[in-house]
Write a protein that holds these residues in place. Structure first.
Motif, PDB file in Angstrom:
ATOM      1  N   LYS A   1      39.595  70.320   7.893  1.00 30.34           N
ATOM      2  CA  LYS A   1      40.259  70.661   9.143  1.00 30.34           C
ATOM      3  C   LYS A   1      41.766  70.543   8.948  1.00 30.34           C
ATOM      4  O   LYS A   1      42.247  69.575   8.349  1.00 30.34           O
ATOM      5  CB  LYS A   1      39.800  69.732  10.266  1.00 30.34           C
ATOM      6  CG  LYS A   1      38.342  69.925  10.650  1.00 30.34           C
ATOM      7  CD  LYS A   1      37.951  69.007  11.810  1.00 30.34           C
ATOM      8  CE  LYS A   1      36.507  69.242  12.210  1.00 30.34           C
ATOM      9  NZ  LYS A   1      36.102  68.352  13.338  1.00 30.34           N
ATOM     10  N   PRO A   2      42.541  71.500   9.453  1.00 27.59           N
ATOM     11  CA  PRO A   2      43.994  71.485   9.225  1.00 27.59           C
ATOM     12  C   PRO A   2      44.710  70.482  10.119  1.00 27.59           C
ATOM     13  O   PRO A   2      45.461  70.844  11.030  1.00 27.59           O
ATOM     14  CB  PRO A   2      44.391  72.941   9.548  1.00 27.59           C
ATOM     15  CG  PRO A   2      43.388  73.393  10.554  1.00 27.59           C
ATOM     16  CD  PRO A   2      42.101  72.721  10.196  1.00 27.59           C
ATOM     17  N   ARG A   3      44.505  69.227   9.855  1.00 28.03           N
ATOM     18  CA  ARG A   3      45.167  68.187  10.637  1.00 28.03           C
ATOM     19  C   ARG A   3      45.506  67.024   9.722  1.00 28.03           C
ATOM     20  O   ARG A   3      44.865  66.798   8.703  1.00 28.03           O
ATOM     21  CB  ARG A   3      44.269  67.716  11.793  1.00 28.03           C
ATOM     22  CG  ARG A   3      42.906  67.250  11.362  1.00 28.03           C
ATOM     23  CD  ARG A   3      42.035  66.896  12.548  1.00 28.03           C
ATOM     24  NE  ARG A   3      42.575  65.785  13.303  1.00 28.03           N
ATOM     25  CZ  ARG A   3      42.040  65.308  14.431  1.00 28.03           C
ATOM     26  NH1 ARG A   3      40.965  65.898  14.931  1.00 28.03           N
ATOM     27  NH2 ARG A   3      42.563  64.286  15.058  1.00 28.03           N
TER      28      ARG A   3
ATOM     29  N   ASP B   1      51.877  81.605   5.873  1.00 31.39           N
ATOM     30  CA  ASP B   1      51.159  80.609   6.657  1.00 31.39           C
ATOM     31  C   ASP B   1      50.335  79.732   5.735  1.00 31.39           C
ATOM     32  O   ASP B   1      49.505  80.221   4.967  1.00 31.39           O
ATOM     33  CB  ASP B   1      50.236  81.303   7.675  1.00 31.39           C
ATOM     34  CG  ASP B   1      51.021  82.166   8.656  1.00 31.39           C
ATOM     35  OD1 ASP B   1      52.148  81.768   8.987  1.00 31.39           O
ATOM     36  OD2 ASP B   1      50.491  83.211   9.064  1.00 31.39           O
ATOM     37  N   ARG B   2      50.585  78.430   5.816  1.00 38.20           N
ATOM     38  CA  ARG B   2      49.904  77.510   4.918  1.00 38.20           C
ATOM     39  C   ARG B   2      49.769  76.153   5.592  1.00 38.20           C
ATOM     40  O   ARG B   2      50.506  75.808   6.523  1.00 38.20           O
ATOM     41  CB  ARG B   2      50.668  77.384   3.613  1.00 38.20           C
ATOM     42  CG  ARG B   2      52.095  76.900   3.774  1.00 38.20           C
ATOM     43  CD  ARG B   2      52.908  76.998   2.501  1.00 38.20           C
ATOM     44  NE  ARG B   2      53.223  78.387   2.151  1.00 38.20           N
ATOM     45  CZ  ARG B   2      54.006  78.712   1.132  1.00 38.20           C
ATOM     46  NH1 ARG B   2      54.536  77.768   0.368  1.00 38.20           N
ATOM     47  NH2 ARG B   2      54.260  79.977   0.860  1.00 38.20           N
ATOM     48  N   ILE B   3      48.795  75.380   5.120  1.00 40.30           N
ATOM     49  CA  ILE B   3      48.604  74.020   5.642  1.00 40.30           C
ATOM     50  C   ILE B   3      49.518  73.046   4.921  1.00 40.30           C
ATOM     51  O   ILE B   3      50.167  72.211   5.533  1.00 40.30           O
ATOM     52  CB  ILE B   3      47.129  73.604   5.481  1.00 40.30           C
ATOM     53  CG1 ILE B   3      46.225  74.530   6.308  1.00 40.30           C
ATOM     54  CG2 ILE B   3      46.928  72.153   5.914  1.00 40.30           C
ATOM     55  CD1 ILE B   3      44.747  74.305   6.086  1.00 40.30           C
TER      56      ILE B   3
ATOM     57  N   SER C   1      46.112  77.061   1.824  1.00 34.60           N
ATOM     58  CA  SER C   1      46.405  78.110   2.794  1.00 34.60           C
ATOM     59  C   SER C   1      45.647  77.909   4.096  1.00 34.60           C
ATOM     60  O   SER C   1      44.693  77.111   4.169  1.00 34.60           O
ATOM     61  CB  SER C   1      46.057  79.484   2.211  1.00 34.60           C
ATOM     62  OG  SER C   1      44.650  79.669   2.204  1.00 34.60           O
ATOM     63  N   ASN C   2      46.072  78.630   5.122  1.00 39.06           N
ATOM     64  CA  ASN C   2      45.371  78.577   6.407  1.00 39.06           C
ATOM     65  C   ASN C   2      43.953  79.116   6.314  1.00 39.06           C
ATOM     66  O   ASN C   2      43.129  78.865   7.193  1.00 39.06           O
ATOM     67  CB  ASN C   2      46.146  79.395   7.458  1.00 39.06           C
ATOM     68  CG  ASN C   2      47.344  78.625   7.991  1.00 39.06           C
ATOM     69  OD1 ASN C   2      47.598  77.502   7.561  1.00 39.06           O
ATOM     70  ND2 ASN C   2      48.067  79.215   8.911  1.00 39.06           N
ATOM     71  N   LYS C   3      43.670  79.887   5.260  1.00 41.59           N
ATOM     72  CA  LYS C   3      42.327  80.445   5.067  1.00 41.59           C
ATOM     73  C   LYS C   3      41.450  79.506   4.247  1.00 41.59           C
ATOM     74  O   LYS C   3      40.437  79.918   3.696  1.00 41.59           O
ATOM     75  CB  LYS C   3      42.428  81.816   4.396  1.00 41.59           C
ATOM     76  CG  LYS C   3      43.184  82.850   5.231  1.00 41.59           C
ATOM     77  CD  LYS C   3      43.169  84.211   4.574  1.00 41.59           C
ATOM     78  CE  LYS C   3      43.979  85.208   5.384  1.00 41.59           C
ATOM     79  NZ  LYS C   3      43.435  85.422   6.723  1.00 41.59           N
ATOM     80  N   LYS C   4      41.853  78.235   4.172  1.00 41.69           N
ATOM     81  CA  LYS C   4      41.076  77.205   3.482  1.00 41.69           C
ATOM     82  C   LYS C   4      40.891  77.528   2.002  1.00 41.69           C
ATOM     83  O   LYS C   4      39.816  77.364   1.429  1.00 41.69           O
ATOM     84  CB  LYS C   4      39.703  77.037   4.144  1.00 41.69           C
ATOM     85  CG  LYS C   4      39.732  76.881   5.656  1.00 41.69           C
ATOM     86  CD  LYS C   4      40.440  75.614   6.087  1.00 41.69           C
ATOM     87  CE  LYS C   4      40.493  75.493   7.602  1.00 41.69           C
ATOM     88  NZ  LYS C   4      39.171  75.401   8.238  1.00 41.69           N
TER      89      LYS C   4
END
Length: 796
Positions: free
Chosen positions: A551-553, A497-499, A512-515
């Motif tokens: 923010k993951p956007r 899982d990654r941005i 990563s999703n964990k910033k």
């Protein structure tokens, strides 16, 4: 079953609630504080029975009558079995079912065998082990939930026992409940040897030879003082150790001595005593009959032996403050002294002396006194002279109980050994400390020194979070995770899982999703596809920075400025904005793009020290500057940019859908019966030559670690510190085993590494590592296996 039904007494049964007015109960309710067999003898006082039940509540209470019979059978000294069996046999002839008589005979045989077990199994913790073994999964057992409720109800209202003390008519169901349980135990344990062998198959804990009052659990009355010590930075180290020492301390807090308690009537007769108290009727027997009765403890005497009374004594603690006892050993010495002085069960007076050139009386009742006395130091290397003068000149009282606390190194000195040996009759306890947090307690008894216990204190854990000087009153520092390093000798497993994934100057990065910003690698080892499987191209990753405020956007791009800092750009088409964040300094800039005619299919890219909003088929694109004031300006698209974008997409496709399944929700850590490490229901298994992996555990967990946030501690003090990013740190309490590390992932094979060596899947080997490469099997047998073995041997 409710509390009244469980403790209910019955007419013409073998036991009853009685009151001993001379022995007050610490619950405040002093009536019905003793259970006895009419005309035969006391079984036990109520506080002791409640304490035994507390020890059994987790597995569920046995029937109360069955428990009482067992407690009476395992009493130390003479047990009036005939008096006990009289009531049981009377029940069997009372018109009840025929099967009841057979069960009673089996129960009697079981109690006879039980009374013959060796003395060591009838004392202290060994007795509890015996009871837990006998009543584990016993017949008519209450559930753990019901058992817990009974204890809580009693603690809330001890007077409720008065209702249970009102005798009811004896019914068949009560007899069956109690006697059937013992009859079935007789079939399970048909001989004394079978009982002993089963109990010894568990753990036999050596018990102190002094009799200790067995009473209710510790109520931490010294909690406030200990809390004050913990909150003060200067006494934090001492205070943080006290409760941990309390939890393992086996030093008796009270002593018992014989008292006199004449009862009168039939209950004032016993089967043992002095000849001058023998009943006159006994002498009327013929000589052979008379001698036979005396030899078999059948003769009757006036005034039975009664329970002992508390003996008030004065406790003296001597603390070595010589140069050799400086540092951590001295911290442990003061923590041990405070643990004894402030122990919730300690009601005797206690005086403290520090020993240097002389013995100096001190007080440890306030934080300020602890600070001042802890800082005291004597220039002498050995306090044997002061210890000798202490016994010679000042303290010869008969009721003194002297503790001497010093370092393990000091005890080895021949002068110290001489003084200790010469005063061993007055020096009751010797406590030694060591720099690695180990406390050893020795007791002098009958001229010999006996090691009674060892307490291993996890200093790193207890001292991990010292209070700040401006600490707010009321905060106790609890609930804080154990700190973990940013990186390890091993690479982290790369998350699925990654941005976003980036390629910058030939290096691969992941947001990563964990910033986190992670740096990952492609493996150049293609000859052994079996090792890598679906991770054959990509290797693990290392952390560049964490806790990125983003923010993951939208879309992202990565670059580095002239200072070498990583710069993260973020484009949000819906908001028509672009931002730039320096990941090292935290400097942030945002630009509103409203007014610029930017097509919706433009994407954010990096090329040649600038960011671009780019479209393949467009001649005009927008350049975003990497440094200076954030701006966007139109520029021409070029063949070089198109070529770079195409190459980047090709390279990034190699990492598409790659990554491993990381175990980061740690539900438990333990060792199974196959002596394998178990992580969240997955055991570290040997898979093939030099290859290990985490697979579903299918065997029983033998020992489980206690969890405190992200730290799991085994009973021997060994620790496993978990990292949600996919790494475990294993720290053995055996200092000969160095700290080592292991990734926590379900995919692929595992690796192990210390600060100097590496073995296992090269997926976890850093790109420019200087670690010595070894076979995984060697690493397992040199580090993991001794780690597990030390834990299991301690538990045994």
């Amino acid at each position: 079953m409710d509390i009244i039904a469980y403790f209910q007494s019955y007419r013409d049964y073998f036991w009853e609630w009685t009151t001993d007015e001379d022995v007050p109960d610490n619950t405040g309710y002093h009536e019905h504080n003793l259970i006895s067999i009419p005309n035969a003898g006391a079984i036990a006082y109520r506080p002791y029975i409640i304490e035994v039940l507390r020890m059994l509540k987790d597995q569920g209470f046995p029937p109360f009558g069955a428990l009482l019979l067992v407690l009476y059978a395992v009493q130390e000294g003479y047990v009036n079995q005939d008096g006990m069996f009289y009531y049981l046999k009377r029940v069997s002839h009372g018109g009840y079912e025929q099967q009841t008589g057979k069960d009673i005979e089996s129960a009697i045989h079981f109690l006879e065998h039980l009374s013959q077990v060796e003395s060591a199994l009838k004392k202290g913790q060994n007795k509890i082990n015996l009871l837990q073994t006998l009543f584990k999964d016993s017949h008519n057992q209450l559930s753990a939930v019901s058992s817990e409720l009974i204890i809580k109800r009693f603690e809330k209202s001890p007077v409720i026992i008065s209702q249970a003390a009102e005798k009811q008519e004896l019914i068949q169901a009560v007899i069956n409940r109690d006697i059937k349980t013992l009859a079935l135990l007789h079939h399970q344990f048909p001989t004394t040897e079978s009982i002993v062998n089963t109990v010894k198959g568990i753990a036999v804990i050596p018990e102190l030879e002094d009799k200790v009052v067995e009473e209710e659990p510790v109520i931490e009355t010294g909690k406030e003082f200990v809390k004050e010590l913990i909150e003060e930075p200067k006494t934090f180290q001492v205070g943080s150790l006290v409760k941990r020492i309390w939890s393992g301390l086996k030093i008796p807090m009270r002593h018992l001595s014989p008292g006199e308690q004449p009862i009168g009537g039939i209950s004032d007769m016993t089967n043992k005593g002095d000849f001058n108290r023998m009943l006159m009727s006994e002498f009327a027997h013929e000589e052979e009959v008379f001698m036979n009765r005396v030899a078999n403890n059948e003769a009757l005497y006036i005034q039975r032996e009664i329970p002992p009374e508390e003996n008030i004594f004065e406790r003296v603690i001597l603390i070595d403050i010589s140069l050799k006892n400086w540092g951590i050993p001295k911290v442990l010495a003061f923590a041990s002294a405070i643990a004894v002085i402030k122990h919730p069960k300690a009601h005797s007076e206690c005086r403290v002396f520090v020993l240097g050139e002389y013995s100096i009386p001190v007080s440890l009742d306030t934080v300020e006194e602890v600070i001042g006395n802890q800082n005291a130091v004597s220039p002498v290397l050995n306090v044997s002279n002061a210890l000798e003068r202490f016994f010679e000149e000042e303290h010869t009282g008969r009721d003194l109980e002297v503790f001497f606390i010093t370092s393990e190194e000091n005890v080895q000195d021949h002068l110290m050994q001489k003084v200790i040996h010469e005063n061993r009759d007055r020096l009751k306890f010797l406590v030694t400390t060591s720099a690695d947090g180990e406390l050893n307690f020795y007791k002098h008894h009958k001229g010999t020194r006996k090691h009674i216990q060892k307490i291993k204190l996890p200093l790193r854990e207890l001292w991990a979070h010292p209070p700040k000087k401006n600490r707010i009153s009321g905060e106790d520092g609890s609930g804080v995770k154990t700190a973990v390093p940013e990186n390890y000798p091993l690479l982290f497993p790369t998350p699925k899982d990654r941005i976003e994934t980036f390629l910058y100057e030939g290096e691969f990065y992941i947001l990563s999703n964990k910033k986190q910003l992670l740096k990952t690698y492609l493996s150049d080892n293609y000859y052994n596809k079996n090792i890598y499987q679906d991770t054959s191209i990509q290797k693990g990753c290392e952390v560049i920075t964490e806790h990125i405020s983003v923010k993951p956007r939208g879309q992202f791009a990565l670059a580095r400025n002239r200072a070498g800092n990583y710069i993260l750009a973020q484009y949000q088409p819906d908001k028509k904005s672009i931002s730039r964040l320096d990941l090292k300094t935290g400097e942030y800039a945002e630009l509103n793009l409203t007014g610029l005619d930017i097509p919706l299919n433009f994407s954010l890219i990096y090329f040649s020290k600038s960011f671009f909003l780019y479209g393949l088929q467009y001649d005009k694109i927008f350049r975003i500057n990497l440094e200076g004031s954030l701006s966007a300006e139109g520029t021409d698209n070029s063949r070089e940019i198109r070529k770079s974008v195409f190459k980047t997409e090709m390279e990034l496709n190699k990492l598409k859908d790659k990554g491993t399944k990381i175990l980061n929700n740690f539900t438990g850590i333990g060792i199974n019966s196959a002596e394998k490490l178990v992580i969240s229901k997955f055991a570290l298994q040997f898979h093939s030559e030099n290859e290990y992996r985490l697979e579903k555990n299918s065997v029983k967990i033998e020992t489980e670690a206690h969890q405190d946030k992200n730290k799991f501690t085994f009973s021997d003090g060994s620790e496993v510190i978990t990292d949600h990013r996919g790494m475990l740190t294993l720290i053995s309490s055996n200092k000969s085993i160095p700290t080592f590390y292991m990734p926590s992932t379900r995919d692929g094979y595992i690796a192990l590494a210390t600060e100097k060596e590496f073995g296992g899947s090269e997926y976890y080997l850093p790109k420019k590592s200087k670690l010595k490469i070894r076979e995984m099997e060697e690493m397992y047998f040199d580090y993991m296996q001794p780690f597990i073995k030390h834990i299991m041997e301690y538990g045994a």
